[in-house]
Design an enzyme around this catalytic site. Structure first.
Site, PDB file in Angstrom:
ATOM      1  N   GLY A 128       0.819  -1.197   0.000  1.00 54.78           N
ATOM      2  CA  GLY A 128       0.000   0.000   0.000  1.00 54.78           C
ATOM      3  C   GLY A 128       0.859   1.256   0.000  1.00 54.78           C
ATOM      4  O   GLY A 128       2.053   1.212   0.322  1.00 54.78           O
ATOM      5  N   CYS A 129       0.248   2.375  -0.362  1.00 53.19           N
ATOM      6  CA  CYS A 129       0.985   3.633  -0.458  1.00 53.19           C
ATOM      7  C   CYS A 129       1.467   4.093   0.923  1.00 53.19           C
ATOM      8  O   CYS A 129       2.641   4.407   1.101  1.00 53.19           O
ATOM      9  CB  CYS A 129       0.124   4.697  -1.122  1.00 53.19           C
ATOM     10  SG  CYS A 129      -1.537   4.845  -0.426  1.00 53.19           S
ATOM     11  N   TYR A 130       0.568   4.111   1.887  1.00 57.24           N
ATOM     12  CA  TYR A 130       0.965   4.515   3.246  1.00 57.24           C
ATOM     13  C   TYR A 130       1.993   3.553   3.832  1.00 57.24           C
ATOM     14  O   TYR A 130       2.993   3.994   4.412  1.00 57.24           O
ATOM     15  CB  TYR A 130      -0.262   4.583   4.160  1.00 57.24           C
ATOM     16  CG  TYR A 130      -1.192   5.752   3.945  1.00 57.24           C
ATOM     17  CD1 TYR A 130      -0.736   7.067   4.025  1.00 57.24           C
ATOM     18  CD2 TYR A 130      -2.545   5.551   3.703  1.00 57.24           C
ATOM     19  CE1 TYR A 130      -1.608   8.142   3.867  1.00 57.24           C
ATOM     20  CE2 TYR A 130      -3.425   6.624   3.541  1.00 57.24           C
ATOM     21  CZ  TYR A 130      -2.951   7.918   3.623  1.00 57.24           C
ATOM     22  OH  TYR A 130      -3.824   8.980   3.469  1.00 57.24           O
ATOM     23  N   THR A 152       4.196   1.682   2.357  1.00 53.15           N
ATOM     24  CA  THR A 152       5.505   1.859   1.730  1.00 53.15           C
ATOM     25  C   THR A 152       6.233   3.035   2.352  1.00 53.15           C
ATOM     26  O   THR A 152       7.398   2.947   2.757  1.00 53.15           O
ATOM     27  CB  THR A 152       5.349   2.088   0.209  1.00 53.15           C
ATOM     28  OG1 THR A 152       4.747   0.932  -0.368  1.00 53.15           O
ATOM     29  CG2 THR A 152       6.688   2.353  -0.453  1.00 53.15           C
ATOM     30  N   CYS A 153       5.542   4.146   2.430  1.00 60.60           N
ATOM     31  CA  CYS A 153       6.170   5.363   2.936  1.00 60.60           C
ATOM     32  C   CYS A 153       6.488   5.223   4.431  1.00 60.60           C
ATOM     33  O   CYS A 153       7.566   5.611   4.889  1.00 60.60           O
ATOM     34  CB  CYS A 153       5.251   6.560   2.690  1.00 60.60           C
ATOM     35  SG  CYS A 153       6.094   8.151   2.793  1.00 60.60           S
TER      36      CYS A 153
END
Lengths: 351, 351, 351, 351
Positions: free
Chosen positions: B154-156, B158-159
């Site tokens: 997911g984007c969150y 990963t970051c």
């Protein structure tokens, strides 16, 4: 300007964003007449030439920041100026003639050394620090009514303190665990011509700034410290958001015991039920800056996380209104014995 | 589409934002030919009629999501689809013919019960969960190379994971104190026609959502747990920011001991010095989403707060690239033995 | 910077928005090596410290604008500088050593008096005006190939001219009736620190500026005049739009006769069918700036209004790419006999 | 809701953007009490649950659109509904009991055939078209005072007509040469959940739409026709701008004779000098939508271009206020003999 009845007001720093919002609010205030639009950079220029939204509403030109003269002419002086200016201009003569609401940080921190450390400048009027009342109306209402000099709170501190205060005061959260992650619209950065605040630098972008070093940190810590009766150290991280107005605070703290929604809610209600400018949202509704835009409201709410035994506290306000000019007017109303909400009836604007 | 040499690719969910970004990246990839643009909602319509940025670059029409047929025609299938769809379509026959990179959450969480709890749906292919490799390239590179099925992060997560991983792995922070405050552009909310995502609802506004309940929470907790070798519970609060692209993570944790800047920096360097897509910024530079826009980079940095003995960890990425399509391409490159950066040379675009 | 093979390039004005976009494009160009990043304001500072999107991609520091020295070191000089600077620095020695692509207006207007009138400054190198080739690649391709000095077209003139050219050239519209209403993103205003370009002044706002007096007017009139073989006077009104990138032109003209859609379309096709950077949209599709963002494309289309016997011509481009740096690279490619599209393969980015 | 004295008002379509702005304005109106918040989609839901900006200001729930019942309960009905709805609900019984201000287009165009052609629907109440008064207060003030049924003008027509009217009325411009290029914020597109109005589709983008076919064209043509006493055909091109509120009109026309600035200015002054909501800006000041945001003002100005013998006329308003709800309140004030500005004292908000 339209005729008003009672209070003559002057503004120094009238061409900044907080200053111009003061003008907007005072123009609509039934008991105030604006007598002095001070702006060092624009002396002699028509005020409405700088803010054309006031075209045909204000004919006056900008004046200088002669605070002595100003004190002779008005009942209340608002200083919406860079740090240090108010402290360098103020004196007993002025304070004996006019009430002063200082929107800068000069008189917010009681420990002058701390102020000088965080702000990197010598305090030019330490003798008035003790007298100055921190103008967070919901908390210091009675002192404000009697004050000559108001230290109008910072935008972040107003939003942060009001979001956290009830739980800290009631002992529901551990003061050593408070983390405040704040997000602000760009008007908070002021109207100075800096590359960092250009449209193309801010738009389609978000960043943290002043991490672990922002000047509002000691101000928030002081207020939270008063609430719980001991020194508080917090993490405070502000972020710049691509929007004009609004501050959103998301604060985290560990709960001191198992609590229900109702218990936490009761704490908020205890302090805010009768407050007309603090709205405790319904359960599960997260505050949004849009819902307070243009108004003097602070919307707060919370969420308990039973997994981590923390509570997430949220608050939203318009940084130019409740975070600056609106609160200044609210303070003025209190100081002059007016209805606290006079001039502050603006309903939030959506969309 | 321009001719490519080696790998035939198909996309299901090609008309969502992640899907269309896959198209943008794969069109510029020297070793890939797009053979199937699947979109249930737009079957039979010209793809470039929906995304006119591809006008004259793509002539093909949208096809359906017949994964069986697709597996016969291509070497790799990207599923950029709502939760549950990939799990409901996949089977051994498909996996024996084509590699699959799933951009949904279906195979990210190893504990199927936990998945079903947080996502509120039955898992339709639990038998492939164990086999699926979590495609966070910087951490699971070797497993990815051998995988048939990738759970694209997911984007969150990963970051968040990349921002925190080195300090947790090196034991510098206390896993029980991690708080992640994340801010995302609106493309993360997808292209569905919902009132909440209308321009006028998002613009000039910021809000938290999914407080203490967002589905990316267990995914982040799993990854952080692997890093430190024990269960981790975090607070994760996402916010919706008025911008198209970008995620910024501001994470907080208590340090386990007194550390210098250099020690913490060394931890980041240990894991990322050779990583071409993770950039550890210079001291005191806070990541900004604009600096990674359109690219596969993650920019990370940190700040030690000696007052609170916490460290603030920051990360920024483009949610549609490194947070979705770019990482999917990076995974594909690894799976097919290509240069990991092929097709991902985009330089961030400012302004 | 990555190693490149053939052409050594220098940029003066590398820290403006057009300059930094040149850097982005040239970094991805297979035949170019950037040798000189000139920036008067930032001499001695690391270039990537100003534009952190280039962090770890560029290690070089900013140099001055010593064009003589620069000419000795490079094959091509790009001047992305304020009006007047290129004209004040250029001379025969420089031009005999390096090709020059000037992104300012200095050499765009053949009539030096007209230039001096509209730009309010003396022209310092009138002797090179005649030689300079107006670098609108789609129209002056052959001259560009042989040029030493290119006057890279303005952003508005590129979009305006390409939108109108075919109809004017084919005699389908009356040159005396042309009205151009243009809308530009804010990067067109440059990176100078001016109050008017602050985020809070531009955001949630739209205005016309330079009404009946904008400096791009004579440039557009010249180009349209060449197309129809007689003097043309137009109305040109630019507007500032709250977005970073993009120009949209909406142009109006009276038709000289009754025409069908197909006839007008044929005129566009005649000039643009083989152009790889001009896309004539399908019938009834209005160009959108988002569809060309980050790319070198110009999207054009038209609509006939039989009621008023006028045609509405529309064009969209990215002002920083096709309106500045991209076109400069396209010119360089032509001058050096490279593939015209080299370094310009960026696919427009949505969202 | 706070107690009001005189007029009971009902709104149908209260949950659209125009409807909710009516609520905002009427809440602040000293003579009005809102009695009915009609919203077909949200019947039974708390109004403030949809628009949380009204939290603690409105406790009422949404009702249906039973106009017969509504007419019995209130003095004035505002219909902020899709085209056709008001015409399908209205009848003599309703009009005999309550005044109606229709914010849709149903009664704006006197030629029913023309209406049916442009709007693609049958008119359900042609018998009231003649009676309906076009509620452009500055032009039809006396008729409005006596009306039972007001056709509240469209946002584009209000801005366009007021920008052009004086010059056309005074014969200074040629009616056959009028071109109107308009730019609107996204609230004008309504609150319907459509992909085209998603944040990511609108942000960082500008486009024309409805080129040579927008429904406001005949409405504008009618009003301009009344001004000059003959049929007028115009080009009208609206554009969608990435901002919430505001319309900017840039209109072009050929002058009928040589005129000075003062002559044209005199024409504007003749019609607007006494108008409190129309502000003719100072020479060379171009209207900006920000300067009227949240208020009922229309700012207009013009520029003569002696080169082309045309005049450029500019106008700015807030499409939700003077372009919809504000003008509706202004009409109501006139119909009920109140001060025309009552409830409309909002000062434009900058930034």
């Amino acid at each position: 300007m339209r005729r008003k009845i009672m209070i003559k007001a002057g503004i120094i720093g009238a061409t900044g964003y907080a200053g111009s919002e003061l003008v907007r609010l005072l123009l609509g205030h039934s008991q105030v007449e604006i007598k002095w639009l001070g702006s060092r950079s624009y002396v002699g220029q028509k005020y409405a030439g700088i803010y054309q939204n006031f075209f045909q509403l204000i004919d006056e030109k900008c004046l200088d920041d002669n605070m002595e003269e100003l004190a002779r002419q008005v009942d209340v002086i608002f200083t919406a100026t860079p740090q240090g200016l108010c402290a360098s201009l103020i004196n007993e003569g002025i304070l004996s003639q006019a009430k002063v609401v200082d929107l800068s940080a000069d008189f917010r921190i009681k420990d002058v050394k701390k102020y000088e450390q965080w702000y990197g400048m010598e305090h030019k009027s330490p003798q008035f620090v003790e007298e100055a009342v921190y103008g967070l109306c919901e908390i210091n209402r009675e002192e404000i009514k009697k004050a000559r000099l108001i230290a109008n709170p910072g935008c972040y501190p107003t939003c942060s303190t009001l979001s956290i205060y009830p739980l800290l005061k009631e002992g529901l959260i551990d003061p050593n665990t408070i983390i405040i992650d704040a997000k602000s619209g760009t008007s908070g950065a002021g109207r100075g011509a800096k590359v960092d605040n250009l449209y193309c630098e801010v738009n389609e972008n978000i960043k943290a700034y002043g991490v672990a070093s922002h000047r509002h940190t000691p101000e928030i810590e002081d207020q939270l410290g008063y609430a719980c009766g001991k020194e508080v150290l917090i993490n405070f991280t502000p972020h710049l958001v691509p929007m004009n107005r609004g501050i959103l605070v998301t604060a985290y703290a560990s709960l001191t015991k198992d609590v229900t929604y109702e218990e936490v809610r009761a704490a908020y209600d205890k302090y805010y039920e009768k407050e007309q400018f603090v709205r405790v949202m319904d359960k599960d509704i997260c505050p949004q800056t849009k819902w307070v835009e243009g108004s003097n409201y602070v919307d707060v709410n919370f969420k308990i996380d039973p997994r981590t035994k923390r509570v997430i506290m949220m608050g939203a306000l318009d940084n130019v209104v409740k975070g600056a000019a609106g609160q200044a007017v609210q303070n003025m109303n209190l100081m002059f014995g007016l209805n606290e909400a006079e001039g502050l009836y603006q309903i939030p604007m959506c969309p």
